[in-house]
Each structure stands twice: as C-alpha cells, then as structure tokens.
Scaffold this motif. Sequence first.
Motif, PDB file in Angstrom:
ATOM      1  N   VAL A 255       4.729   1.009  16.349  1.00  0.00           N
ATOM      2  CA  VAL A 255       3.903   2.165  16.705  1.00  0.00           C
ATOM      3  C   VAL A 255       4.784   3.287  17.251  1.00  0.00           C
ATOM      4  CG1 VAL A 255       2.070   3.007  18.191  1.00  0.00           C
ATOM      5  CG2 VAL A 255       1.908   0.736  17.204  1.00  0.00           C
ATOM      6  N   VAL A 256       5.680   2.913  18.183  1.00  0.00           N
ATOM      7  CA  VAL A 256       6.542   3.904  18.812  1.00  0.00           C
ATOM      8  C   VAL A 256       7.523   4.478  17.792  1.00  0.00           C
ATOM      9  CG1 VAL A 256       8.071   4.315  20.749  1.00  0.00           C
ATOM     10  CG2 VAL A 256       6.336   2.561  20.914  1.00  0.00           C
ATOM     11  N   ARG A 259       6.033   6.907  15.475  1.00  0.00           N
ATOM     12  CA  ARG A 259       5.824   8.186  16.154  1.00  0.00           C
ATOM     13  C   ARG A 259       7.116   9.003  16.186  1.00  0.00           C
ATOM     14  NH1 ARG A 259       1.527  11.029  18.677  1.00  0.00           N
ATOM     15  NH2 ARG A 259       2.139  11.669  20.752  1.00  0.00           N
ATOM     16  N   MET A 266       0.090   2.771  10.626  1.00  0.00           N
ATOM     17  CA  MET A 266      -1.108   2.391  11.377  1.00  0.00           C
ATOM     18  C   MET A 266      -1.098   2.958  12.801  1.00  0.00           C
ATOM     19  SD  MET A 266      -2.975   0.676   9.341  1.00  0.00           S
ATOM     20  CE  MET A 266      -4.016  -0.614   9.961  1.00  0.00           C
ATOM     21  N   GLY A 267       0.085   2.981  13.414  1.00  0.00           N
ATOM     22  CA  GLY A 267       0.158   3.470  14.779  1.00  0.00           C
ATOM     23  C   GLY A 267      -0.240   4.937  14.874  1.00  0.00           C
ATOM     24  N   ALA A 270      -3.990   5.293  14.260  1.00  0.00           N
ATOM     25  CA  ALA A 270      -4.784   4.933  15.438  1.00  0.00           C
ATOM     26  C   ALA A 270      -4.730   6.052  16.466  1.00  0.00           C
ATOM     27  CB  ALA A 270      -4.250   3.640  16.037  1.00  0.00           C
ATOM     28  N   PHE A 271      -3.556   6.605  16.598  1.00  0.00           N
ATOM     29  CA  PHE A 271      -3.332   7.669  17.569  1.00  0.00           C
ATOM     30  C   PHE A 271      -4.194   8.877  17.313  1.00  0.00           C
ATOM     31  CE2 PHE A 271      -0.626   9.224  20.733  1.00  0.00           C
ATOM     32  CZ  PHE A 271      -0.158   8.060  21.265  1.00  0.00           C
ATOM     33  N   ILE A 274      -7.974   8.107  17.833  1.00  0.00           N
ATOM     34  CA  ILE A 274      -8.397   8.029  19.232  1.00  0.00           C
ATOM     35  C   ILE A 274      -8.604   9.426  19.792  1.00  0.00           C
ATOM     36  CG2 ILE A 274      -7.351   7.691  21.496  1.00  0.00           C
ATOM     37  CD1 ILE A 274      -8.886   5.357  20.691  1.00  0.00           C
ATOM     38  N   ARG A 277     -11.925  10.585  18.846  1.00  0.00           N
ATOM     39  CA  ARG A 277     -12.986   9.591  19.040  1.00  0.00           C
ATOM     40  C   ARG A 277     -13.594   9.162  17.702  1.00  0.00           C
ATOM     41  NH1 ARG A 277     -10.991   9.745  22.998  1.00  0.00           N
ATOM     42  NH2 ARG A 277     -11.695   9.837  25.147  1.00  0.00           N
ATOM     43  N   VAL A 282     -10.773   3.912  14.379  1.00  0.00           N
ATOM     44  CA  VAL A 282     -10.182   3.121  15.458  1.00  0.00           C
ATOM     45  C   VAL A 282     -10.470   1.644  15.253  1.00  0.00           C
ATOM     46  CG1 VAL A 282     -10.296   2.620  17.912  1.00  0.00           C
ATOM     47  CG2 VAL A 282     -10.308   4.966  17.139  1.00  0.00           C
ATOM     48  N   VAL A 285      -8.551   0.195  12.232  1.00  0.00           N
ATOM     49  CA  VAL A 285      -7.135  -0.065  12.502  1.00  0.00           C
ATOM     50  C   VAL A 285      -6.986  -1.296  13.398  1.00  0.00           C
ATOM     51  CG1 VAL A 285      -5.069   0.823  13.617  1.00  0.00           C
ATOM     52  CG2 VAL A 285      -6.454   2.330  12.224  1.00  0.00           C
ATOM     53  N   MET A 289      -5.153  -4.694  12.227  1.00  0.00           N
ATOM     54  CA  MET A 289      -3.947  -5.132  12.942  1.00  0.00           C
ATOM     55  C   MET A 289      -4.158  -6.505  13.571  1.00  0.00           C
ATOM     56  SD  MET A 289      -1.925  -3.045  12.017  1.00  0.00           S
ATOM     57  CE  MET A 289      -0.414  -3.709  12.696  1.00  0.00           C
TER      58      MET A 289
ATOM     59  N   PRO B 160      -3.532  -7.508  19.542  1.00  0.00           N
ATOM     60  CA  PRO B 160      -2.604  -6.433  19.188  1.00  0.00           C
ATOM     61  C   PRO B 160      -2.476  -5.483  20.381  1.00  0.00           C
ATOM     62  CG  PRO B 160      -4.650  -6.256  17.940  1.00  0.00           C
ATOM     63  CD  PRO B 160      -4.806  -7.424  18.829  1.00  0.00           C
ATOM     64  N   VAL B 162      -0.605  -3.224  21.785  1.00  0.00           N
ATOM     65  CA  VAL B 162      -0.402  -1.780  21.834  1.00  0.00           C
ATOM     66  C   VAL B 162      -1.615  -1.020  21.307  1.00  0.00           C
ATOM     67  CG1 VAL B 162       0.868   0.040  20.692  1.00  0.00           C
ATOM     68  CG2 VAL B 162       2.064  -1.693  21.957  1.00  0.00           C
ATOM     69  N   PHE B 163      -2.251  -1.579  20.260  1.00  0.00           N
ATOM     70  CA  PHE B 163      -3.442  -0.909  19.743  1.00  0.00           C
ATOM     71  C   PHE B 163      -4.542  -0.927  20.788  1.00  0.00           C
ATOM     72  CE2 PHE B 163      -1.042  -1.743  16.010  1.00  0.00           C
ATOM     73  CZ  PHE B 163      -1.232  -0.596  15.269  1.00  0.00           C
ATOM     74  N   ILE B 166      -3.713   1.602  23.358  1.00  0.00           N
ATOM     75  CA  ILE B 166      -4.022   2.947  22.894  1.00  0.00           C
ATOM     76  C   ILE B 166      -5.504   3.217  23.078  1.00  0.00           C
ATOM     77  CG2 ILE B 166      -4.150   4.429  20.858  1.00  0.00           C
ATOM     78  CD1 ILE B 166      -1.644   3.171  19.828  1.00  0.00           C
ATOM     79  N   VAL B 167      -6.322   2.231  22.654  1.00  0.00           N
ATOM     80  CA  VAL B 167      -7.771   2.390  22.763  1.00  0.00           C
ATOM     81  C   VAL B 167      -8.177   2.589  24.218  1.00  0.00           C
ATOM     82  CG1 VAL B 167      -9.986   1.239  22.466  1.00  0.00           C
ATOM     83  CG2 VAL B 167      -8.270   1.083  20.680  1.00  0.00           C
ATOM     84  N   ALA B 170      -6.598   5.716  26.103  1.00  0.00           N
ATOM     85  CA  ALA B 170      -7.187   6.956  25.612  1.00  0.00           C
ATOM     86  C   ALA B 170      -8.639   7.072  26.060  1.00  0.00           C
ATOM     87  CB  ALA B 170      -7.098   7.012  24.092  1.00  0.00           C
ATOM     88  N   PHE B 255       5.975   7.176  26.825  1.00  0.00           N
ATOM     89  CA  PHE B 255       6.627   7.850  25.705  1.00  0.00           C
ATOM     90  C   PHE B 255       5.594   8.269  24.666  1.00  0.00           C
ATOM     91  CE2 PHE B 255       8.904   7.775  21.617  1.00  0.00           C
ATOM     92  CZ  PHE B 255       9.866   8.717  21.888  1.00  0.00           C
ATOM     93  N   LEU B 256       4.564   7.425  24.501  1.00  0.00           N
ATOM     94  CA  LEU B 256       3.497   7.762  23.567  1.00  0.00           C
ATOM     95  C   LEU B 256       2.535   8.782  24.149  1.00  0.00           C
ATOM     96  CD1 LEU B 256       2.663   4.226  22.143  1.00  0.00           C
ATOM     97  CD2 LEU B 256       3.675   6.126  20.913  1.00  0.00           C
ATOM     98  N   HIS B 275      12.086  13.890  23.176  1.00  0.00           N
ATOM     99  CA  HIS B 275      11.756  13.770  21.763  1.00  0.00           C
ATOM    100  C   HIS B 275      11.092  15.049  21.261  1.00  0.00           C
ATOM    101  CE1 HIS B 275       9.090  12.104  18.407  1.00  0.00           C
ATOM    102  NE2 HIS B 275      10.299  12.225  17.926  1.00  0.00           N
TER     103      HIS B 275
END
Lengths: 319, 316
Positions: A255-256, A259, A266-267, A270-271, A274, A277, A282, A285, A289, B160, B162-163, B166-167, B170, B255-256, B275
């Motif tokens: 994911v990172v 980016r 997929m990362g 998803a980003f 989100i 909304r 969301v 994904v 995953m 998962p 990280v997903f 994120i959810v 956020a 970082f994200l 970045h």
Amino acid sequence: MRRLIVTRLVWMVPTFLVITAITFAVAHLAPGDPLQLSEEGASAAAVEAARKELELDRPLVARYFVWLGRLATADLGRSVVDRSLVTEKIGDALPRTVLVSGLALVVATLLAIALGVLLAVRETKATRAVGAVLALASGVPSFWVAVLALLWLATPRGVELFPFQGLSSEGGGGLDLAWHLVLPVACLAWPTVAMLARYVREGVSSALRQEFVRAARARGLDERTVVLRHALPNALIPVVTVLGLHLPHVVAGSVVIERVFGIHGMGVLAFEAIGTRDYPVVMGVATVMAAVTLVSMLLTDLAAAWVDPRIRLPGSGAR
Amino acid sequence: MRAGLFVLTCWCAVALCADLIASDLPIAISLDGETFVLPALTRPEALQHQTQATLRGRAAWMLGTLVPFGPTQTVVTSGLVRPEPPPWSPDDRHWLGTDEIGRDVLARLVHGARLTLLIALGVVLLSTLLGVALGALAGWKGGVADLLVSRALEVASTFPTVFFLIVIVAALRTPSVTAVIVVLALTRWPEAARLMRAEVLRLKDRDFVVAARALGAGELWLLGRHVVPNALPPIVVSATFAVGSAVLLESALSFLGLGAAPPAPSWGELLQQAHRSLVTPDAWWLALFPGLAIASLVLATQAVGRGLARRFDARP
C-alpha cells in the motif's frame, strides 16, 4: 492431506464473515455519507432517491446481508462516485498489486535463501558485512528507502536512471514495464529479505550440526549436495511458516509503496474510495484483500504440510 | 544491548525534554525587569509574536535552547528573511535544514520524537495488556474461552490490517492520538496473546502450581501470583521488539497521511512531507534525517530485545 485442506477451507468461512462484517460496520458507521460529500448542491428529492438506491435508510445488519447476498453472485455494486462497476475497478487495480507484491515476494524469498545459505556456510569478512547490512536493513522503513531511491535514482538532481512514477510509460513494452518495476519491487522486497535471510541462516547452520548431515558427509557426498539437498530442505520448513505469517506485512507494505511510486493498485484505490466515502468500492477492496490474504495463508499452510510430513500425517508418531 | 539502551534512553530524554531542546522561546529570560521561566509552556502575553532571535538583543539575560526554533515556527513567524525562498539546506543556523515553509527540521524531529514514542509505547502497553489478559484466560480456562480466543486470534492475524486501518482511521477523519493508539493496539494484540497462552499451558500443571493449589490458593491468586509472573520473560522480550514495529507501523500510517493530526509532527509525517516535496526541489535533508531517526530507534529496540532474549534465555 485432503482432510487438512477441507478443515482449513471450512474454517476460512467464519473468518471471512467476521472480517467483512467488522469492516462493513466500521466503514458504514463512519460519520458522513457519500451523498453529503459528493452532491452538496443536489436537490432534496435527488438526494432522497440516491439514498433509497444505496439503501442508506435501512438498518446496518440488513444492509450487510443484502451486500453478502450480492457478493454470492460476484456483484460488488457500483461506485457511488463515477457509477462504474466495482468489480471492474478492482479488476483494473488488483493485477498491479499482485504483480508488484508477488514479484517482491518471489525475489525476496529467492534472495533470502541464497544469502541465508551463503551466510551459514561461509564466514569471511564479506559475509559478515552482508550479515551486518541485513541486520541494519530490518530496522529501516521501506518507504524511507523508497523516497530516497526516488530522490537519488529517479530525479534530475540525482541519477535519472529509473522512471519516477507509475508502471509504464507511453508506448512501452515488456522491457519498459520491467524497468518501472525495479524500484518498487526492490523497496518492497527489502524488509522481507532482511527478516527471512536470518531464519534461513539459522536453519541451515543448525541443520549442518545434526546427525543426518554428518551421515551424509560420512557417505562421501560433496559439500554442495550436503548443503543444498540435505541441510537446506530441513531449514526451509520454518521459513515457509514465517513467510505465511509475514504475508499480511508484504500486502501492507505494498500500500505504502504503491503510494510512493504512484502505482494504481488496491492500496491507492482504497485510499481514494475512503476519501469520497465510496462504500461499495471500500467494501470491495477490503473483501478482495481479505480473500487474497486468506487464500495465500492457506497456500503457505499447504506448502508447509507439503515440505513437512509431520504436519501432513498427524499421529504418525513423528513429533 | 548497551548501545541500544543508550540510543533508546537518548530518544526518551529528547522526547521528554523536547521543549528544553527546541523551542521558539528561550528556557528562561529576563525582559524589562520581569523573569519568565519556560515561557514556551506558559505562553505569557509579553512574549507573544517573539522569538529567540528577536529577544536576544532586548533581554537583560536569556537562557536559550539548543535549537532556537519551534516545531511549527515558519519563516513568517521567525522573521528571518533570506534572499532565496525555503527550503534551506543545512547550515550553521538550521543544522538539519528547513522545509518549504521554513520550519526547522531538527526542531520538528525533536518534537516528533515525543509523538512517535508516545504512540509506540502506548500501543505496546495496551496491546500487551490485552494480549496477556486474553492469552492467560484462554490458556487457563480452556474449553469455550480457549476456542473463542483462538478463533479471534486467527481472525485478527489474517485481517488485512492496513486496509482496516485505512477504513477506521479515515472514518475518524482527524484521529486523536488516543484513537490511533487504540486502533493500532487492536491489530497488534495477537502476538502477546499467542505467547501468553502457550506459556500458561506450559506452566499450569507444573509442580509449584499444583503445590500452591493444594495449599488452598484460589484461581485468581494462582494465575496472578504463580503462573503469569513466570510467563513474563518471553512477553517482555516480544514487547521490546513490538516497540520497534509499532514505530514502523505508526510512521507508515503517518506517511500515508492517516496519523494523528498536525501541527504535532510525527516522524512518518515528516517523511510524507519529504515525499510531497520530491517533485519540485531537491531537498534531500527532508527525507534523510527523519528516516535516520526512525531507523535508529527501531534498531535500538531490536538490539535491546536481543539482549533481553539472551539474558532471559527466552525466544519470542
């Protein structure tokens, strides 16, 4: 073996349900909904109609079961934002993620085995330096390496050796894709190599001290065969298990890395979802995953059973 | 081990005394017959819109900080005008350079240590407590409790992460530090739980437990006084390593752009900034130093973890 597969498959179902249910609840309990975020100027009637279509007025549990029912027919719904099919969006993004993290995993495993064996059988100044570098590498965040690599290897101020973003440039063929993959795959593979090589090295050097290796040497086999055919397979058993446990971390790392390198996997999907909304995306994904993670963990379990008869044949006395 | 402990202690000290090391206001100052101690914390009226640079000439005496910049002090607020626009490369004034609005990188690193360490230690403490409690319960009670905890373990480790992060992050929009700690802890507890369960299973039929039971000890006493303390060494070792991975996880999250909200900078956020600014100028110092800080902290915890493992003879 068949029984093992069936048991694992059956247990995957409740795990999968729990994961999706939790994600569903969290995503939908979040304050704000797509209508507020995307169509602030829309008329009351239009908002009401859209709300009906998304079934935002129904209770959460009911919506979850509706979603689950649709999932059974491979229907993940449409994106709220651009009305395109979620399956299409995922079909577009998933291959990139699988390509990058799969390749990273393969490269990392092969490299870790090679380095681990080398470190176990040779002790020179050079191998000691490699060992030290690996120990250092395990503490270094991969996204930092990625940013530095971009800075020095892909911008005009450093050496402009690699492409800056994305997976392909216009009119590029296979070679172009490979060129774009070098940095992302290297940065993603890096922490895995550092972690795995240590296990391989420990496994091989402890196997080399065992009776069966002495027996193999006594039979006059050359050192190469002793290490590669006798010691290494035994050292790989724990490595397979560790690899399975490490898999979610590789996915997380991707994911990172996606980016940083601007790869639409997929990362990144998803980003973006989100931020707007976009629930269907969301959920899509997260579901895919979760499924990918579960299946790959099943595969590593099976691989562990394949290399280790003790797991494959329970009760055969060896333990 | 010793070097690791040294680095770890240094970072903890930096985190605790961040305001004494880097601040826009001095540690103590006497201005117009009035004495202010630690004005950075009390923010007195008289020193508003002042910096150490502007105060230097006017004060009767002043005890400045090592780094005379605050973490959010920009080129506008510091009043140091230079012909070329920021980011400025490292020099004798800004030892580690500045970012594109003139904030001192060293000052941000020093204050970032506070947030990063707070979150990492909070996550490890919370997840270890949770893991120890659930693992001990599963190992000790067995039966349904064991089944439930084991299933939960499986779900949590196939999640998962990280997903999910994120959810959830956020969903919180601008997550507070507490929220980030709780969310990370919820994904990190299985490690401690698995270890604890195995240790309790190993210990619960040992002679000293049976003897204590024969002497009439209650369940809770047996567990809390005899079993859990004996199970701690591997837990402590794994918690030490967990600090390092929590730092990595937190910085990846920041970082994200999903970490705790600014202006408090965490190290991951500094890297995110680096970045973002990659596209225009070649500000290598923005990327290099926060990463070095993260790596030094993670490697230090790993060294301490290895040392503890040797001392306790316990492998996590």
